[in-house]
Design a protein around this motif. Structure first.
Motif, PDB file in Angstrom:
ATOM      1  N   GLU A 124       0.789  -1.213  -0.059  1.00 12.22           N
ATOM      2  CA  GLU A 124      -0.232  -0.006   0.127  1.00 12.22           C
ATOM      3  C   GLU A 124       0.773   1.330  -0.035  1.00 12.22           C
ATOM      4  O   GLU A 124       0.533   2.232  -0.733  1.00 12.22           O
ATOM      5  N   LYS A 125       2.029   1.252   0.663  1.00 13.19           N
ATOM      6  CA  LYS A 125       2.900   2.361   0.912  1.00 13.19           C
ATOM      7  C   LYS A 125       3.551   2.632  -0.527  1.00 13.19           C
ATOM      8  O   LYS A 125       3.510   3.756  -1.148  1.00 13.19           O
ATOM      9  N   SER A 126       3.862   1.695  -1.278  1.00 15.64           N
ATOM     10  CA  SER A 126       4.432   1.536  -2.517  1.00 15.64           C
ATOM     11  C   SER A 126       3.653   2.095  -3.479  1.00 15.64           C
ATOM     12  O   SER A 126       3.925   3.103  -4.419  1.00 15.64           O
ATOM     13  N   ARG A 127       2.359   1.783  -3.691  1.00 16.93           N
ATOM     14  CA  ARG A 127       1.185   2.217  -4.260  1.00 16.93           C
ATOM     15  C   ARG A 127       1.116   3.629  -4.159  1.00 16.93           C
ATOM     16  O   ARG A 127       0.823   4.599  -5.140  1.00 16.93           O
ATOM     17  N   MET A 128       1.314   4.227  -2.875  1.00 20.72           N
ATOM     18  CA  MET A 128       1.165   5.717  -2.550  1.00 20.72           C
ATOM     19  C   MET A 128       2.369   6.502  -2.745  1.00 20.72           C
ATOM     20  O   MET A 128       2.421   7.818  -2.766  1.00 20.72           O
ATOM     21  N   GLY A 129       3.545   5.644  -2.873  1.00 24.35           N
ATOM     22  CA  GLY A 129       4.794   6.423  -3.481  1.00 24.35           C
ATOM     23  C   GLY A 129       5.194   6.726  -1.896  1.00 24.35           C
ATOM     24  O   GLY A 129       6.302   7.943  -1.892  1.00 24.35           O
ATOM     25  N   THR A 130       5.099   6.039  -0.782  1.00 25.56           N
ATOM     26  CA  THR A 130       5.383   6.788   0.525  1.00 25.56           C
ATOM     27  C   THR A 130       6.368   5.566   1.167  1.00 25.56           C
ATOM     28  O   THR A 130       6.185   5.188   2.456  1.00 25.56           O
ATOM     29  N   VAL A 131       7.138   4.834   0.255  1.00 27.83           N
ATOM     30  CA  VAL A 131       7.993   3.701   0.914  1.00 27.83           C
ATOM     31  C   VAL A 131       8.962   4.317   1.669  1.00 27.83           C
ATOM     32  O   VAL A 131       9.524   5.083   1.389  1.00 27.83           O
ATOM     33  N   PRO A 132       9.205   3.714   2.968  1.00 28.37           N
ATOM     34  CA  PRO A 132      10.020   4.155   3.779  1.00 28.37           C
ATOM     35  C   PRO A 132      11.777   4.296   3.125  1.00 28.37           C
ATOM     36  O   PRO A 132      12.071   3.222   2.298  1.00 28.37           O
ATOM     37  N   PRO A 133      12.371   5.128   3.558  1.00 28.88           N
ATOM     38  CA  PRO A 133      13.933   5.227   3.052  1.00 28.88           C
ATOM     39  C   PRO A 133      14.756   3.993   3.327  1.00 28.88           C
ATOM     40  O   PRO A 133      14.575   3.548   4.558  1.00 28.88           O
ATOM     41  N   GLY A 134      15.332   3.649   2.211  1.00 31.91           N
ATOM     42  CA  GLY A 134      16.282   2.455   2.477  1.00 31.91           C
ATOM     43  C   GLY A 134      15.756   0.971   1.941  1.00 31.91           C
ATOM     44  O   GLY A 134      16.364   0.155   1.973  1.00 31.91           O
ATOM     45  N   THR A 135      14.507   1.450   1.877  1.00 30.24           N
ATOM     46  CA  THR A 135      13.821   0.232   1.205  1.00 30.24           C
ATOM     47  C   THR A 135      14.303  -0.319  -0.185  1.00 30.24           C
ATOM     48  O   THR A 135      14.387   0.494  -0.878  1.00 30.24           O
ATOM     49  N   ARG A 136      14.564  -1.721  -0.385  1.00 30.47           N
ATOM     50  CA  ARG A 136      15.162  -2.185  -1.511  1.00 30.47           C
ATOM     51  C   ARG A 136      14.149  -2.852  -2.493  1.00 30.47           C
ATOM     52  O   ARG A 136      13.201  -3.275  -1.888  1.00 30.47           O
ATOM     53  N   VAL A 137      14.312  -2.865  -3.638  1.00 29.09           N
ATOM     54  CA  VAL A 137      13.418  -3.368  -4.681  1.00 29.09           C
ATOM     55  C   VAL A 137      12.968  -4.938  -4.293  1.00 29.09           C
ATOM     56  O   VAL A 137      11.807  -5.482  -4.363  1.00 29.09           O
ATOM     57  N   GLU A 138      13.983  -5.641  -3.677  1.00 33.06           N
ATOM     58  CA  GLU A 138      13.992  -6.943  -3.538  1.00 33.06           C
ATOM     59  C   GLU A 138      12.752  -7.189  -2.255  1.00 33.06           C
ATOM     60  O   GLU A 138      12.017  -8.177  -2.360  1.00 33.06           O
ATOM     61  N   GLN A 139      13.030  -6.261  -1.483  1.00 30.77           N
ATOM     62  CA  GLN A 139      11.850  -6.173  -0.100  1.00 30.77           C
ATOM     63  C   GLN A 139      10.427  -6.243  -0.794  1.00 30.77           C
ATOM     64  O   GLN A 139       9.536  -6.739  -0.334  1.00 30.77           O
ATOM     65  N   LEU A 140      10.238  -5.007  -1.832  1.00 37.58           N
ATOM     66  CA  LEU A 140       8.932  -4.784  -2.309  1.00 37.58           C
ATOM     67  C   LEU A 140       8.662  -5.963  -3.203  1.00 37.58           C
ATOM     68  O   LEU A 140       7.130  -6.346  -2.950  1.00 37.58           O
ATOM     69  N   LEU A 141       9.489  -6.548  -3.791  1.00 32.68           N
ATOM     70  CA  LEU A 141       8.951  -7.911  -4.550  1.00 32.68           C
ATOM     71  C   LEU A 141       8.510  -8.985  -3.785  1.00 32.68           C
ATOM     72  O   LEU A 141       7.514  -9.549  -3.859  1.00 32.68           O
ATOM     73  N   TYR A 142       9.236  -9.084  -2.684  1.00 30.10           N
ATOM     74  CA  TYR A 142       8.996 -10.220  -1.739  1.00 30.10           C
ATOM     75  C   TYR A 142       7.694  -9.641  -0.905  1.00 30.10           C
ATOM     76  O   TYR A 142       6.727 -10.567  -0.725  1.00 30.10           O
ATOM     77  N   ALA A 143       7.334  -8.481  -0.624  1.00 33.24           N
ATOM     78  CA  ALA A 143       5.985  -8.159  -0.136  1.00 33.24           C
ATOM     79  C   ALA A 143       4.839  -8.360  -1.119  1.00 33.24           C
ATOM     80  O   ALA A 143       3.797  -8.817  -0.628  1.00 33.24           O
ATOM     81  N   LYS A 144       5.335  -8.084  -2.376  1.00 35.30           N
ATOM     82  CA  LYS A 144       4.151  -8.272  -3.369  1.00 35.30           C
ATOM     83  C   LYS A 144       3.886  -9.885  -3.447  1.00 35.30           C
ATOM     84  O   LYS A 144       2.740 -10.121  -3.342  1.00 35.30           O
ATOM     85  N   LYS A 145       4.949 -10.709  -3.121  1.00 35.23           N
ATOM     86  CA  LYS A 145       4.761 -11.982  -3.391  1.00 35.23           C
ATOM     87  C   LYS A 145       3.603 -12.430  -2.425  1.00 35.23           C
ATOM     88  O   LYS A 145       2.628 -13.096  -2.457  1.00 35.23           O
TER      89      LYS A 145
END
Length: 322
Positions: free
Chosen positions: A51-72
Motif C-alpha cells: 500500500e505504501k509503494s502504491r502511494m509512493g511513501t516507501v520508507p527510506p532504505g527500502t530495496r526493490v527485493e523487499q518490495l517484490l517479496y512483499a508483493k509475493k
C-alpha cells in the motif's frame, strides 16, 4: 547505495502475462506453498509495504527485493478485489499441501463405497472453500447459493464415483483407479458454475483498456467460468491419471507388497510432486485478465458501448478469477 524507486510500479507484473510461460512463472511465485507458513505479522507487513509503494511513501532504505517479496506475500494471501486477508485453506498457495493429501487418499481408498463417499465429500468441502475464497468479489454469493453449490457438487462427485465404481467392478484394476478423477472432473463442472452463478445471472464487470467500467456481461462470465473449470480439471488430471499407472506397477514389486502401510503416504507424496508443477501451469493456462471482442457481447451491451464512446471499441477486458 539506496535504490531509486521513483519509477517502480509494484502492480506491474514481473513476467509478461501475455505469454503462457510468463503466466506460469507468475503463478509459481504466487502459489509457492512455503508462503502458507509465513506468520501473520509478516503478511500484515507485506500489505502495508504494498500500500505504501502504491502511494509512493516507501520508507527510506527500502530495496526493490523487499518490495517484490512483499508483493509475493500480498498476492498469495490477500484477495485481489477486496484486499482482505483470505483464509489459509482457501488460498491458492495451499493447493499443494491441501490437494496432495486429499488426492493421495482419494487414489488410495477407492475400492469401498464408504471410503469413496467420505473422500469425495472431503474433496468437495475443500473445493467449495477454495472457490468461495477466490470468487469474484464484485458478484456476491449468498449463503443459500453456497449451500446449493456445495450440496450439488458433492452429490455429483459421489454419484459419479459410486456409479462408476459399480460399473467398473469387472474392469481391469487400473480402470477403477481412474474413477476418482472422473468424479473430480464431474464435480468441478457443477461446483464452480454453481458457486459463481450470480456472475452468470447478472453478468461480470467488463472494462475498457483504461480500466473504466463499461457494464456487465453474462457471456463474458460464461467464458471466464469455463476457463476456470478447464484450469481446475487440468490441475488434477496428470496426477490422477498418471499416478494410478505408476502405483499399479509399483504395487506389484515384492518390496512394495511388504510395506502396504506406506502405500498411502507414498501416493500423497507423489501427488504433491505433480501438484507443485500443475497448480501454476493450470492457473497460467489462460490470462487472468481476459480480452474479449466486443462482437461477442450481448447486443444491448454493444449498443451501450457505441453510444458511450462514439467510436469502434474492439475489445473489452474482465477479470475471470481463479
Amino acid at each position: 547505495m539506496e535504490a531509486d524507486l521513483s519509477g517502480f510500479n509494484i502492480d506491474a507484473p514481473r513476467w509478461d502475462q501475455c505469454t503462457f510461460l510468463g503466466r506460469v512463472k507468475h503463478f509459481f511465485n504466487v502459489t509457492d506453498p512455503r508462503t502458507v507458513l509465513v506468520p501473520e505479522w509478516e503478511l500484515d507487513w507485506a500489505k502495508v509495504m504494498v500500500e505504501k509503494s502504491r502511494m509512493g511513501t516507501v520508507p527510506p532504505g527500502t530495496r526493490v527485493e523487499q518490495l517484490l517479496y512483499a508483493k509475493k506475500l500480498y498476492d498469495s494471501a490477500f484477495h485481489p478485489d477486496t484486499g482482505d486477508k483470505m483464509n489459509v485453506i482457501g488460498r491458492m498457495s495451499f493447493q499443494v499441501p491441501g490437494g496432495m493429501i486429499i488426492t493421495g487418499f482419494m487414489l488410495q481408498f477407492y475400492r469401498t463405497i464408504p471410503a469413496v463417499i467420505f473422500w469425495q465429500w472431503v474433496n468437495q468441502s475443500f473445493n467449495a472453500l477454495v472457490n468461495y475464497t477466490n470468487r469474484n468479489a464484485a458478484s456476491p454469493t449468498s449463503v443459500r447459493q453456497m449451500a446449493v453449490s456445495y450440496i450439488s457438487a458433492t452429490t455429483a462427485a459421489v454419484a459419479t464415483a459410486v456409479g462408476m465404481n459399480t460399473l467398473t467392478k469387472r474392469a481391469p484394476p487400473l480402470v477403477g483407479r481412474w474413477v476418482p478423477f472422473a468424479a473430480v472432473a464431474a464435480a468441478n463442472c457443477v461446483n464452480i458454475p454453481m458457486m459463481r452463478q450470480q456472475e452468470l445471472i447478472q453478468g461480470i464487470c467488463v472494462k475498457d483498456r483504461n480500466h473504466n467500467e463499461i457494464g456487465h456481461s453474462r457471456r463474458a462470465a460464461a467464458i471466464g467460468i469455463t476457463q476456470v473449470v478447464i484450469s481446475r480439471i487440468t490441475m488434477a488430471a496428470p496426477g490422477m491419471i498418471l499416478l494410478p499407472v505408476v502405483m499399479e506397477r509399483l504395487e506389484k514389486l515384492r518390496c512394495m507388497k511388504r510395506i502396504r502401510v506406506l502405500h498411502a503416504p507414498l501416493q500423497v507424496l507423489l501427488s504433491g510432486c505433480f501438484l507443485i508443477f500443475m497448480v501454476p501451469v493450470a492457473c497460467g493456462l489462460f490470462p487472468q485478465t481476459c480480452e474479449l471482442p466486443v462482437s461477442y457481447l450481448e447486443p444491448e451491451l454493444q449498443d451501450t458501448i457505441k453510444a458511450k464512446y462514439g467510436e469502434p471499441v474492439p475489445y473489452v477486458y474482465f477479470n475471470k478469477g481463479l
